[in-house]
Design a protein around this motif. Structure first.
Motif, PDB file in Angstrom:
ATOM      1  N   UNK A   1       0.954  -1.713  -0.223  1.00  0.00           N
ATOM      2  CA  UNK A   1      -0.412  -0.026   0.139  1.00  0.00           C
ATOM      3  C   UNK A   1       0.968   1.579   0.253  1.00  0.00           C
ATOM      4  N   UNK A   2       2.071   0.945  -0.248  1.00  0.00           N
ATOM      5  CA  UNK A   2       3.003   2.339   0.492  1.00  0.00           C
ATOM      6  C   UNK A   2       3.930   2.287  -0.484  1.00  0.00           C
ATOM      7  N   UNK A   3       4.365   1.494  -1.715  1.00  0.00           N
ATOM      8  CA  UNK A   3       4.786   1.194  -3.261  1.00  0.00           C
ATOM      9  C   UNK A   3       4.718   3.110  -3.749  1.00  0.00           C
ATOM     10  N   UNK A   4       6.419   3.239  -4.017  1.00  0.00           N
ATOM     11  CA  UNK A   4       6.395   4.118  -5.076  1.00  0.00           C
ATOM     12  C   UNK A   4       5.430   4.159  -6.067  1.00  0.00           C
ATOM     13  N   UNK A   5       4.676   5.233  -7.405  1.00  0.00           N
ATOM     14  CA  UNK A   5       4.432   5.565  -7.771  1.00  0.00           C
ATOM     15  C   UNK A   5       4.511   6.188  -9.260  1.00  0.00           C
TER      16      UNK A   5
ATOM     17  N   UNK B   1       8.565   9.086 -11.874  1.00  0.00           N
ATOM     18  CA  UNK B   1       7.653   8.764 -10.707  1.00  0.00           C
ATOM     19  C   UNK B   1       6.851  10.194 -10.466  1.00  0.00           C
ATOM     20  N   UNK B   2       5.620   9.707  -9.745  1.00  0.00           N
ATOM     21  CA  UNK B   2       4.584  10.951  -9.573  1.00  0.00           C
ATOM     22  C   UNK B   2       4.545  10.749  -8.380  1.00  0.00           C
ATOM     23  N   UNK B   3       4.467   9.739  -7.341  1.00  0.00           N
ATOM     24  CA  UNK B   3       4.558   9.720  -5.713  1.00  0.00           C
ATOM     25  C   UNK B   3       5.440   8.300  -5.259  1.00  0.00           C
ATOM     26  N   UNK B   4       6.370   9.265  -4.318  1.00  0.00           N
ATOM     27  CA  UNK B   4       7.076   8.319  -3.437  1.00  0.00           C
ATOM     28  C   UNK B   4       8.517   9.108  -3.342  1.00  0.00           C
TER      29      UNK B   4
ATOM     30  N   UNK C   1       4.368   0.785  -8.386  1.00  0.00           N
ATOM     31  CA  UNK C   1       2.886   1.196  -8.886  1.00  0.00           C
ATOM     32  C   UNK C   1       2.785   1.712 -10.626  1.00  0.00           C
ATOM     33  N   UNK C   2       2.317   1.113 -11.351  1.00  0.00           N
ATOM     34  CA  UNK C   2       2.700   1.603 -12.507  1.00  0.00           C
ATOM     35  C   UNK C   2       0.715   2.415 -13.597  1.00  0.00           C
ATOM     36  N   UNK C   3       0.971   3.505 -12.945  1.00  0.00           N
ATOM     37  CA  UNK C   3      -0.529   4.246 -13.209  1.00  0.00           C
ATOM     38  C   UNK C   3      -0.545   5.108 -14.534  1.00  0.00           C
TER      39      UNK C   3
END
Length: 135
Positions: free
Chosen positions: A75-79, A85-88, A106-108
């Motif tokens: 639940x805390x993986x970078x995005x 990188x958009x988060x992390x 996580x790939x968004x």
């Protein structure tokens, strides 16, 4: 090992931030629950490709705290989206400072438009394999 993660299983603050990026820059008509019911794929990031100059400056105590968060679960993986990188960034910095060479993310891609919303850094995205945190 799972190769996809349901967005709703992510930490509340993270999934809300990612929903806001999606709603503001991709689909303003999207409902939160519809976004949270989607799944995103897991990918690996090659942290060796992240320049030290891009890292956030963290004390040893903060590195330890972020590593605890990283080890706590998916639940805390970078995005990431489109190789960016958009988060992390703090989590990435802590991992790299701890000697971690690769991590899961996580790939968004398709759900977040980095050209409009912005991003933290470009990253090298690799296919998933079994190891989550390799040194």
């Amino acid at each position: 090992m799972k190769t996809r993660i349901k967005i709703d299983s992510l930490d509340r603050a993270i999934k809300e931030e990612l929903f806001n990026l999606h709603a503001c820059y991709v689909n303003p008509d999207c409902r939160e629950q519809d976004f949270y019911n989607r799944t995103v794929k897991l990918v690996r990031l090659d942290l060796r490709q992240v320049a030290d100059a891009d890292l956030v400056s963290l004390s040893e105590e903060k590195v330890a705290r972020y590593m605890s968060v990283v080890r706590s679960g998916q639940s805390y993986l970078p995005a990431v989206a489109d190789g960016k990188l958009v988060d992390g960034m703090h989590r990435i910095s802590a991992m790299k400072m701890s000697g971690v060479k690769e991590c899961l993310a996580l790939d968004f891609t398709g759900l977040i438009d980095t050209a409009s919303s912005g991003y933290q850094i470009e990253v090298k995205v690799l296919p998933v394999r079994e190891l989550q945190l390799t040194r």
